[in-house]
Enzyme design. Structure first.
Site, PDB file in Angstrom:
ATOM      1  NE  ARG A   1      -0.587   9.791  10.041  1.00  0.00           N
ATOM      2  CZ  ARG A   1      -0.953   8.874   9.174  1.00  0.00           C
ATOM      3  NH1 ARG A   1      -2.202   8.520   9.070  1.00  0.00           N
ATOM      4  NH2 ARG A   1      -0.067   8.289   8.386  1.00  0.00           N
TER       5      ARG A   1
ATOM      6  CG  ASP B   1       2.453   1.073   9.419  1.00  0.00           C
ATOM      7  OD1 ASP B   1       2.097   1.982  10.192  1.00  0.00           O
ATOM      8  OD2 ASP B   1       2.891   1.290   8.276  1.00  0.00           O
TER       9      ASP B   1
ATOM     10  CE  LYS C   1      -1.855   1.777   3.998  1.00  0.00           C
ATOM     11  NZ  LYS C   1      -1.658   3.215   4.224  1.00  0.00           N
ATOM     12  CG  ASN C   2       2.147   2.791   3.558  1.00  0.00           C
ATOM     13  OD1 ASN C   2       1.012   3.173   3.265  1.00  0.00           O
ATOM     14  ND2 ASN C   2       2.496   2.491   4.805  1.00  0.00           N
TER      15      ASN C   2
ATOM     16  CB  CYS D   1      -5.250   6.024  10.290  1.00  0.00           C
ATOM     17  SG  CYS D   1      -5.716   4.611   9.300  1.00  0.00           S
TER      18      CYS D   1
ATOM     19  NE  ARG E   1      -7.426   4.717   4.184  1.00  0.00           N
ATOM     20  CZ  ARG E   1      -6.605   5.097   5.158  1.00  0.00           C
ATOM     21  NH1 ARG E   1      -7.055   5.245   6.377  1.00  0.00           N
ATOM     22  NH2 ARG E   1      -5.344   5.349   4.916  1.00  0.00           N
TER      23      ARG E   1
END
Ligand code: EPU
Length: 416
Positions: A120, A303, A22-23, A115, A395
């Site tokens: 952040r 994560d 994903k990242n 999220c 997601r």
């Protein structure tokens, strides 16, 4: 809203194939607008990718996916303001800051989403753009970043931020002269983006190190890349195997991206064997407690912090887990406690008292990896668990229900 239901305590065996990270994908897609045409292989089937494709379409960039390959054609791109209906769908919308700034010397974009796991901030990104010569103005959560020209600069990051490293690198691609980023993050996903940009003609040196040197080029074209395997998805399913597996094979992974994770599993006495790009897992009767602290790569990935909490519940004794990256990444513990766990939060550390017998309950997904922790708990729990607010999970986990059903889990989607 849709729910996932799980009947726990099933033995998992067979093979789970890991999807593209994903990242990586969420950085590669915005990066692709810098190369008129690009091909990105092994794109995961996740809603974050869908959201990015919507932004690309809004900007006039064509994306087509066939057999997991995304074909990008940015020849007709227009620089339109990215409004909050687009930007808030995911964190990675902020990669359009660096990409559009590089391409058009101007970007207008609303605050990104993602999220809710901590502050952040993205001040390092903005400071980096300013060092390259851009002016940043903020008006009611709308960021305007513009420059007459971008000129290479030496940029030091106060913390090796993944997002800032990628965003500044994107902004510097066409800048005049040389940019250096020091104390850069070197997560494998960043290396993947560097390989892509270099395949299109960029000049970036320093992959897999904390210092990147980007020499500006005039244009990019024909970028081509295969997304690396998702190390967090792999870690999640490896945990499922260590808790409930009988020869459960997690395939198509890059074991070298999971070194810190494997060290902890080993310390716990988990049964897993690495064979090339596959990990074979089995449930064991007893696990030892451990102490874990998250860190930037190559340290223990934040994560995987929430997913591994579920495994710590099975250990014979008291484990601790310190979260050093995010201020609010323990929202899974409330629901794990409702399922029968005993977890205490003290500041940035949780104490997990094992062993625990979990019972199925109705629980809510607060964020992506909290959702993964709850799926793992549900697979181990006695009885039926209902997981609500699953949009967070979708997601980041490609074909989650299908992959788990294939190996014997009783898991299904209930649509409302
Ligand atoms: N930070 C700042 N200022 C900045 C940038 C970061 O203070 O300008 C702080 C953040 O608040 C955070 C820390 O630095 O406390 C690390 O943030 P980083 O920038 O590295 O994270 P990110 O780029 O926002 C990416 C992943 C996250 C992953 C982190 C760390 C994407 C889209 N997201 O986030 O992934 O946790 O790196 O590895 O790549 C997930 O997949 O569940 C996820 C949250």
């Amino acid at each position: 809203m849709d729910k996932i239901k799980v009947i726990g305590e099933q033995t998992l065996s067979g093979k789970i194939y890991i999807s593209g990270a994903k990242n990586s994908a969420v950085a590669l897609i915005p990066a692709a607008i810098l190369s008129d045409k690009a091909v990105i292989d092994r794109v995961p089937n996740i809603s974050d990718v869908k959201s990015l494709r919507e932004i690309m379409e809004y900007l006039g960039v064509e994306t087509r996916v066939s057999d997991g390959k995304m074909f990008v054609d940015a020849t007709n791109i227009e620089n339109r303001d990215i409004t909050k209906e687009y930007s808030t769908k995911l964190r990675a919308s902020y990669y359009f800051m660096g990409a559009l700034l590089a391409k058009f010397k101007k970007v207008v974009i609303s605050l990104p989403g993602g999220c809710s796991i901590g502050k952040r901030s993205f001040d390092f990104h903005l400071n980096g753009f300013e060092k390259l010569g851009a002016k940043v103005t903020v008006n009611e959560d709308i960021y305007t970043i513009e420059a007459d020209k971008l000129v290479g600069a030496d940029i030091h990051l106060p913390f090796p931020s993944v997002g800032a490293t990628v965003n500044i690198m994107l902004a510097a691609i066409f800048a005049e002269g040389v940019t250096t980023i020091d104390n850069a993050a070197f997560e494998p996903e960043i290396g993947n983006v560097i390989d892509f940009l270099n395949s299109a003609g960029a000049n970036i040196v320093g992959k897999d190190t904390s210092k990147l040197t980007i020499t500006g080029v005039k244009e990019l074209s024909g970028g081509n890349i295969r997304v690396i395997p998702d190390r967090i998805e792999a870690g999640t399913y490896i945990l499922a195997g260590v808790m409930n597996g009988k020869n459960l094979e997690i395939c198509d992974i890059c074991p070298e991206h999971l070194t810190s994770f494997f060290e902890k599993l080993k310390e716990m006495g988990a049964d897993f064997e690495i064979k090339g790009d596959t990990v074979i897992t089995n449930k064991v009767a007893h696990l030892k407690p451990v102490n874990i602290e998250t860190a930037a790569y190559p340290g223990f990935a934040t994560d995987l912090q929430q997913p591994i909490t579920t495994l710590l519940l099975m250990a014979d004794g008291v484990s601790t887990l310190k979260e050093t990256i995010y201020e609010n990444r323990f929202q899974n513990t409330k629901y794990l406690n409702e399922m029968g766990a005993h977890i205490e939060i003290t500041g940035d550390t949780i104490t997990v008292y094992g062993p625990t017998k979990l019972n199925g309950k109705v629980v809510k997904t607060s964020d992506l990896r909290a959702g993964a922790a709850l799926i793992l708990a549900a697979l181990s729990a006695h009885g039926e668990t209902t997981i609500t607010d699953i949009k967070h999970l979708l997601r980041g986990y490609s074909n989650l229900i299908q992959k788990l059903t294939n190996v014997g889990a009783k898991i299904w989607l209930e649509e409302e």
